[in-house]
Motif scaffolding. Structure first.
Motif, mmCIF file in Angstrom:
data_model
loop_
_atom_site.group_PDB
_atom_site.id
_atom_site.type_symbol
_atom_site.label_atom_id
_atom_site.label_comp_id
_atom_site.label_asym_id
_atom_site.label_seq_id
_atom_site.Cartn_x
_atom_site.Cartn_y
_atom_site.Cartn_z
ATOM 1 N N ARG A 79 4.117 5.099 8.945
ATOM 2 C CA ARG A 79 3.979 5.746 7.628
ATOM 3 C C ARG A 79 2.512 5.730 7.207
ATOM 4 N NH1 ARG A 79 7.342 5.025 2.961
ATOM 5 N NH2 ARG A 79 6.933 7.248 2.910
ATOM 6 N N ARG A 80 2.070 6.814 6.549
ATOM 7 C CA ARG A 80 0.688 6.862 6.082
ATOM 8 C C ARG A 80 0.557 6.035 4.795
ATOM 9 N NH1 ARG A 80 -0.725 13.006 5.281
ATOM 10 N NH2 ARG A 80 1.151 12.753 4.022
ATOM 11 N N GLU A 81 -0.649 5.477 4.592
ATOM 12 C CA GLU A 81 -0.895 4.688 3.370
ATOM 13 C C GLU A 81 -0.546 5.519 2.132
ATOM 14 O OE1 GLU A 81 -4.817 2.198 5.019
ATOM 15 O OE2 GLU A 81 -5.093 3.995 3.800
ATOM 16 N N ARG A 136 7.193 0.277 6.967
ATOM 17 C CA ARG A 136 7.511 0.626 8.361
ATOM 18 C C ARG A 136 6.252 1.128 9.047
ATOM 19 N NH1 ARG A 136 11.165 -1.780 7.104
ATOM 20 N NH2 ARG A 136 13.320 -1.193 6.762
ATOM 21 N N ARG A 168 -2.110 5.671 9.431
ATOM 22 C CA ARG A 168 -0.699 5.315 9.599
ATOM 23 C C ARG A 168 -0.595 3.821 9.883
ATOM 24 N NH1 ARG A 168 2.560 9.787 9.710
ATOM 25 N NH2 ARG A 168 1.397 11.724 9.989
ATOM 26 N N ASP A 173 1.557 7.904 1.750
ATOM 27 C CA ASP A 173 2.999 8.103 1.546
ATOM 28 C C ASP A 173 3.615 6.871 0.888
ATOM 29 O OD1 ASP A 173 2.739 10.535 2.832
ATOM 30 O OD2 ASP A 173 3.208 9.680 4.808
ATOM 31 N N VAL A 174 3.163 5.703 1.356
ATOM 32 C CA VAL A 174 3.682 4.464 0.761
ATOM 33 C C VAL A 174 3.262 4.413 -0.713
ATOM 34 C CG1 VAL A 174 3.650 1.938 0.885
ATOM 35 C CG2 VAL A 174 3.586 3.290 3.003
ATOM 36 N N ASP A 188 5.419 6.613 -2.826
ATOM 37 C CA ASP A 188 6.731 5.987 -3.061
ATOM 38 C C ASP A 188 6.626 4.912 -4.145
ATOM 39 O OD1 ASP A 188 7.748 7.548 -1.072
ATOM 40 O OD2 ASP A 188 7.997 5.927 0.403
#
Ligand code: ZN
Ligand code: ZN
Length: 379
Positions: free
Chosen positions: A171-173, A168, A215, A175-176, A179
């Motif tokens: 979102r920051r790199e 999406r 982001r 954060d992805v 996950d």
């Protein structure tokens, strides 16, 4: 058990052919391959009729268990380190009465080498440099290893599919990436095989970008490259997505890299030089004027390590020389070899695309271990 015995006898035949009485195995992945010992420290002395696992008190219970399990089958003995590893290794070598002992030059520090030389002075034991002895066996996977890697490939493909559809804007790199790391563990992996790469927009031009604060924004290319370790074995997968409407340049890079990926695969088969796979991918990108934008090798072997033999790149002179190895690092592919195919193009300041899959060479070509569509994923 029989597997370990078979691996050690194959290696013994090689030692004997190379005029060595023993091999001092110090690289952890090689120690694991020969004994299934997985501690952070441990050394194996493989002789022509036995194998000795040397480790310290932290792993004594595990090592005793391995030796007991092999009693009467393959003859693994265990020796516990009392003072230092080096001292124990010298004692074991002297007790064994061996004279020509191979060492793994790619994995031994000069400090340890010098210590052993001094410790063995006058004993009749001499150290001989070797490179890639155990690795040359590791590059051809057996049925058990392939079953593990197929399962790992299936699972990592699931993580990729899930991640692509969850991308999406905003979102920051990092954060992805967090996950993805969580999803890798949730999928049953021991953990990531290397630091997960999530690159957005111009960062995709960095082949090994570190996920940062940026982001994801509309129009971004997003490159995801990650892997997991499953039951000791590594898999490695790269795909790209676009957030919103693809820009014509990005579409062009993706098309070129897809064509290079297909050309590399078409070249894979037993008996083919690894460099021929690289040449096939490179020729496509050169023809499309992107030769200079592809500046890494087409692939790398995978297994207990995320980068291992065979290397799939341009022919080059080998570093060091194996006792009976070639000067040029360019193996002929064999059925059972596992490696990645990952051509890419990187245009500084603009962006980049890489597509990476893992495959195994078969009698009539190859089979994928990873299974995700090669189309540009549009979110
Ligand atoms: Zn990768
Ligand atoms: Zn890779």
């Amino acid at each position: 058990m029989h597997l370990l015995r078979d691996r050690r006898s194959a290696l013994r035949a090689r030692l004997s052919h190379d005029g060595l009485d023993a091999l001092l195995v110090t690289h952890p992945a090689n120690v694991f391959y020969l004994t299934s010992f997985r501690g952070s420290a441990g050394v194996v002395v493989l002789t022509l009729d036995g194998a000795c696992l040397i480790t310290d008190s932290r792993y004594a219970t595990v090592a005793q268990g391995l030796a007991a399990a092999e009693a009467g089958v393959a003859g693994l003995t265990f020796v516990q380190v009392e003072s230092s590893y080096e001292e124990t290794v010298c004692d074991v070598l002297k007790d064994l009465g061996v004279s020509r002992v191979g060492i793994e030059t790619a994995h031994m520090t000069l400090a340890r080498h010098d210590w052993l030389e001094r410790g063995l002075a006058g004993s009749g034991v001499t150290l001989r440099g070797t490179t890639g002895l155990v690795e040359s066996f590791r590059q051809v996977k057996d049925a058990d290893e392939l079953a593990t890697m197929r399962e790992a490939g299936r699972r990592i493909s699931g993580v990729m599919a899930e991640t692509l559809s969850g991308l999406r804007t905003g979102r920051r790199e990092r954060d992805v990436a967090a996950d993805i790391d969580w999803a890798i563990r949730a999928a049953g992996f021991d953990g990531p095989a290397f630091e997960t790469i999530v690159a957005g927009g111009p960062n995709t031009a960095l082949p090994h970008a570190r996920p940062g604060e940026r982001r994801l924004a509309a129009g971004d290319l997003v490159l995801l490259d990650f892997g997991g370790v499953y039951d000791g074995y590594c898999v490695d997968l790269t795909r790209v997505a676009i957030l919103g409407t693809p820009d014509p340049a990005a579409l062009g890079w993706h098309e070129a890299v897809s064509e290079a990926h297909a050309a590399a695969l078409a070249a894979v088969g037993p008996g083919v030089r690894a460099s021929a796979v690289d040449t096939a991918a490179r020729a496509v990108l050169e023809r499309r004027g992107l030769g200079a934008a592809f500046h890494h090798g087409t692939g790398h072997g995978l297994g207990l390590e995320v980068h291992e033999a065979p290397r799939v790149g341009k022919r080059r002179r080998a570093v060091g020389s194996s006792v009976s190895g070639d000067d040029v690092e360019d193996v002929r592919l064999e059925s059972g070899m596992v490696f990645t195919v990952e051509p890419g193009v990187y245009l500084p300041g603009q962006g980049g695309v890489r597509l990476e899959d893992d495959l195994v060479v078969t009698a009539d070509g190859y089979q994928f271990l990873t299974h995700v569509s090669l189309d540009l994923f549009v979110v």
